[in-house]
Design an enzyme around this catalytic site. Sequence first.
Site, PDB file in Angstrom:
ATOM      1  N   LYS A   1     -22.241  -9.162  -6.683  1.00 55.51           N
ATOM      2  CA  LYS A   1     -22.534 -10.476  -7.259  1.00 55.51           C
ATOM      3  C   LYS A   1     -24.026 -10.629  -7.576  1.00 55.51           C
ATOM      4  CE  LYS A   1     -21.534 -13.412  -4.101  1.00 55.51           C
ATOM      5  NZ  LYS A   1     -22.730 -14.117  -3.655  1.00 55.51           N
TER       6      LYS A   1
ATOM      7  N   ARG B   1     -26.270  -1.304   1.950  1.00 49.42           N
ATOM      8  CA  ARG B   1     -27.296  -2.018   1.182  1.00 49.42           C
ATOM      9  C   ARG B   1     -28.548  -2.343   2.010  1.00 49.42           C
ATOM     10  NH1 ARG B   1     -24.936  -8.030  -0.300  1.00 49.42           N
ATOM     11  NH2 ARG B   1     -24.982  -8.853   1.817  1.00 49.42           N
TER      12      ARG B   1
ATOM     13  N   ARG C   1     -30.232  -5.981   5.833  1.00 51.66           N
ATOM     14  CA  ARG C   1     -30.300  -7.429   5.889  1.00 51.66           C
ATOM     15  C   ARG C   1     -29.850  -7.884   7.271  1.00 51.66           C
ATOM     16  NH1 ARG C   1     -27.562 -11.029   1.207  1.00 51.66           N
ATOM     17  NH2 ARG C   1     -26.167 -11.796   2.825  1.00 51.66           N
TER      18      ARG C   1
ATOM     19  N   ARG D   1     -17.648 -12.294   7.395  1.00 50.34           N
ATOM     20  CA  ARG D   1     -17.889 -12.839   6.056  1.00 50.34           C
ATOM     21  C   ARG D   1     -16.735 -12.494   5.110  1.00 50.34           C
ATOM     22  NH1 ARG D   1     -23.102 -10.560   6.247  1.00 50.34           N
ATOM     23  NH2 ARG D   1     -22.984  -9.830   4.118  1.00 50.34           N
TER      24      ARG D   1
ATOM     25  N   ARG E   1     -18.684 -22.159  -2.670  1.00 49.67           N
ATOM     26  CA  ARG E   1     -17.952 -21.166  -1.895  1.00 49.67           C
ATOM     27  C   ARG E   1     -16.709 -21.768  -1.260  1.00 49.67           C
ATOM     28  NH1 ARG E   1     -22.517 -17.513  -0.848  1.00 49.67           N
ATOM     29  NH2 ARG E   1     -21.929 -15.714   0.352  1.00 49.67           N
TER      30      ARG E   1
END
Length: 233
Positions: A17, A130, A162, A173, A93
Site C-alpha cells: 500500500k 521490510r 519497524r 494486524r 480502516r
Amino acid sequence: MREGPRLIVLGRQGAGKGTQCAMLAERLGVPHLSTGDLLRAETKAGTPLGRTAARYMDAGSLVPDDLVIDLVASRLGARDARARGYLLDGFPRTLHQGQALFEVLGADAADVAVEIDVPVEVALPRLAARRVCESCDVMASGDPTANGAARCHRCGGALVRRHDDNEDAIARRLAVFDEQSGPLLRWLAGEGLLVTVDGSGQPEEVHKRVMAGLRGRLPRALVDGDATAGGSR
Ligand code: AMP
C-alpha cells in the site's frame, strides 16, 4: 474547474500500500496522507495523542476511531487541502471511519477506493523483510540488508525493522484487517466506489494495474496523461 482527485487506498499490511501510494501520489500530483505516518510522527514528538496511539500500534491493534477521525478531519478540513485533492493511505480502516469521512467531508469525500489485494502468504514474508529508515521513516521495500544496501536511499540513515513489525503484532494486524476492514470493503463496494487490484508481483506491474483500475473513475487526462501537463500521452 473540478477540485483535485480524492482517493482512498486500502489493503492488508504487506500488500504494498505505502509503495503504491507513493507512486500514485507522484503520478497524479496529489498529497499523500498516511494515517500510520501521522500517528508515528505524533509518537516521535511525544504528544499525548502519540503516547496513546503507541500503545495500540505496538500491540498491532487499531488506534480508536475517534482519535484517528479527529486527526484526519483536522488535516482535510482546510479548504486548500481539499482543493488539491488527496490520497488517503490507511484511512479509513473501519466502517465507522469510512462513514465519518463522508459525514465530515460530504458525499464527494472520495472518487474511488482502491483495494490492493494480496493473500496472507504473500503479505507475511514481505512484512518480515521490510525495513524503514530510522531518521526519515522512508520505507525500504524487499529486504535491503540482503543485497548490502543497508542505508536509506534518501538520507543515508540506518535501516531498521519497524517497531510494530514483530511476529505477534504482524499476526494481530493481519487478523484485525480481516475483521475490521471486511465490513468497510463491503460498504464501499455497495456505494460503487471500490476497485480491487491484484497486488502480487513487482511494484511497477501493480502500479499499471492500479492505473488501469482508475480508468473511468478519474478524469482521463489524469489517468492517461501527465498530471502536470493535463494532456494525453
Ligand atoms: P500503517 O503504517 O498503515 O501500517 O499503520 C500502522 C499502525 O497505525 C496500525 O497498525 C494502527 O495501529 C495505526 N493506524 C494507522 N491508520 C489507522 C486507522 N485508520 N485507524 C486506526 N489505527 C490506524
